[in-house]
Design an enzyme around this catalytic site. Sequence first.
Site, short mmCIF file in Angstrom:
data_model
loop_
_atom_site.label_atom_id
_atom_site.label_comp_id
_atom_site.label_asym_id
_atom_site.label_seq_id
_atom_site.Cartn_x
_atom_site.Cartn_y
_atom_site.Cartn_z
N LYS A 254 73.92 5.96 -4.25
CA LYS A 254 73.00 7.09 -4.09
C LYS A 254 71.60 6.78 -4.59
CE LYS A 254 76.30 10.94 -4.01
NZ LYS A 254 77.51 10.16 -3.76
N LEU A 255 71.38 5.61 -5.11
CA LEU A 255 70.02 5.19 -5.45
C LEU A 255 69.21 4.85 -4.20
CD1 LEU A 255 70.77 2.99 -8.59
CD2 LEU A 255 69.80 5.29 -8.54
#
Length: 584
Positions: free
Chosen positions: A229-230
């Site tokens: 999710k970065l």
Amino acid sequence: MMSQLQTSLDHHSDDAYEMMKKTACKSTANGHGKTSIDTKASCDWFRGLFGFSVVDLSSQDHIMRLLFRPMDPAGLGFTRIIFGLLMLVDLWQERGLHEALDEYGDTSLCRFPLFNIWPVLPLQWIYIVYFIMFLGEVGIVLGLFYRVSCLMFVVPYWYLFLLDKTSWNNHSYLYGLCGILLLVTDTNHVWSVDGLLDSKKRNAHIPLWNYAIFRFQIFVLYFIAGLKKLDPDWILGYSMHYITGHWVFSPFRLFLTDGQMSVFIIHLGGLFIDLFIGFLLFFDQTRKYAIFVGSSFHGMNSQLFSIGMFPFVCLSTLPLFCDPGWPRLVIDRLPAWMTTLFKQESSCTTNPHCLYHKEHIKPDEKQPGGQLVTSCDPPPHTKAHGYHKAAAMFCVAYVSTQCFLPYSHFITQGYNHWAQGLYGYSWDMMVHSWKLQHIKITYIDKLTREEGYLNPKVWTLGARWSSHADMIKQYAACVEERLAGYNVTDIELHMDVWRALNGRFQQRAVDPRVDLIVAPWNPFQLTPWLFPLLVDLSDWRGKLVEIERDIFQQDSDTDVVFVADFPGILMRLTWCLWRTFQVY
């Protein structure tokens, strides 16, 4: 402090271990061999924070003693029962028993197995596969013929899983992994029929690695999902912006706009939960908060998405991070009739799969969960033998594999298309949100150059195959075979697929000029006939939302589609758009 490890450490009796531990905390400053208060405090701090001493990792022997330390089986037994019950529901839902007739009864359907040689059984045999898996799940719940039951669940499960890539997802992959872990662990030592039939298994200890391997798997599930999710699309709020209208976010609408909820609650909130909840679950001081946040998170997911039993499986694994004897404490607080029904004696029976030392049977000493072990027989094994070495090797291999696979997409390049690696074991959950606009399939007679068009819904039950190069090739081979049955042979097959990723322009995904029947595809090479994602147009997304909002305010019945195309094939764009409005 990790109490399940800490309690055992307090009663560790190996002389060499104790000597090393004391030596590690000796003060060298005063020269009298006395323990410095600061040094002792630092040693206690490390052990209190991480649940084990540095000495436990100082040699292979100490690591083995840590991995095979005897533990209460109650916590893992609870998870076994709940997981088995949830899989009984999953069998009907996501495993597809309710639609087996449609999926396997029609032999004209195209198949998308991981391996093209993977056999597709006739419908009657498919029902037998489901029945075997059902018996395995019942056996897991009851703890009956446990190893055989786990095999009866795992083998059919992975057969069906590998048979259809269009149904692959992260949580289905997780269920298969949990089935393997159940197979190799001793989770049937409590609340099981096997325990009633065999006193050697009844409430027998289980080694610490049984808990550790499950905890590791759940930690990986969260942490790598957080790392994925970065991705800039997630951080900027483009991956899941479309769910802000759901009722579960009603309380946040009192003080946040939809845009703010998308960024701060859905995207950044999801990022921080996945990144840090695994760490917070490990420590006694933060575990109760992590369980509350995790329970709320999975409860919301169960309402937001149609993802079957996944939120409930995750809920059932949260208590694995608590003290292994926690179910006994809960049972003691139940009404008398329920206590009589569920309560079993404290874990006492020794298990040859554990490594024991004299302190483990020392009178008046307590083991994890608070139970006394004074009545236990002397342990039959005090040194590692073949089982312990094999189990340790399994742990190393499993941990290494699960750390490597989510980032193995540099090897399986043929599976990549606007995503990283084979979707299913990369834990990139909800990071990529696709919107499929249009599929056009054209076949051309090589001799006469006459064209024909196919309904993309013919011979398939969905459209997910159109998003992956490997399945497109399988579909092309299937279409060639099916058309041959209608005396349509020696053809070219062309496909035009329009899709958008995370709110971008609709764009071509497949080169429509390429004959897919003869087009190359290799799992270890990039696919040349896939168009790249137009990332240079990503900054337009905010402007597109504004334009769409303005148009909708003027005419709420108008649908807006933003399209971007590659140079050289603009003539095909007009037909594509006309066909899009005609179909949709």
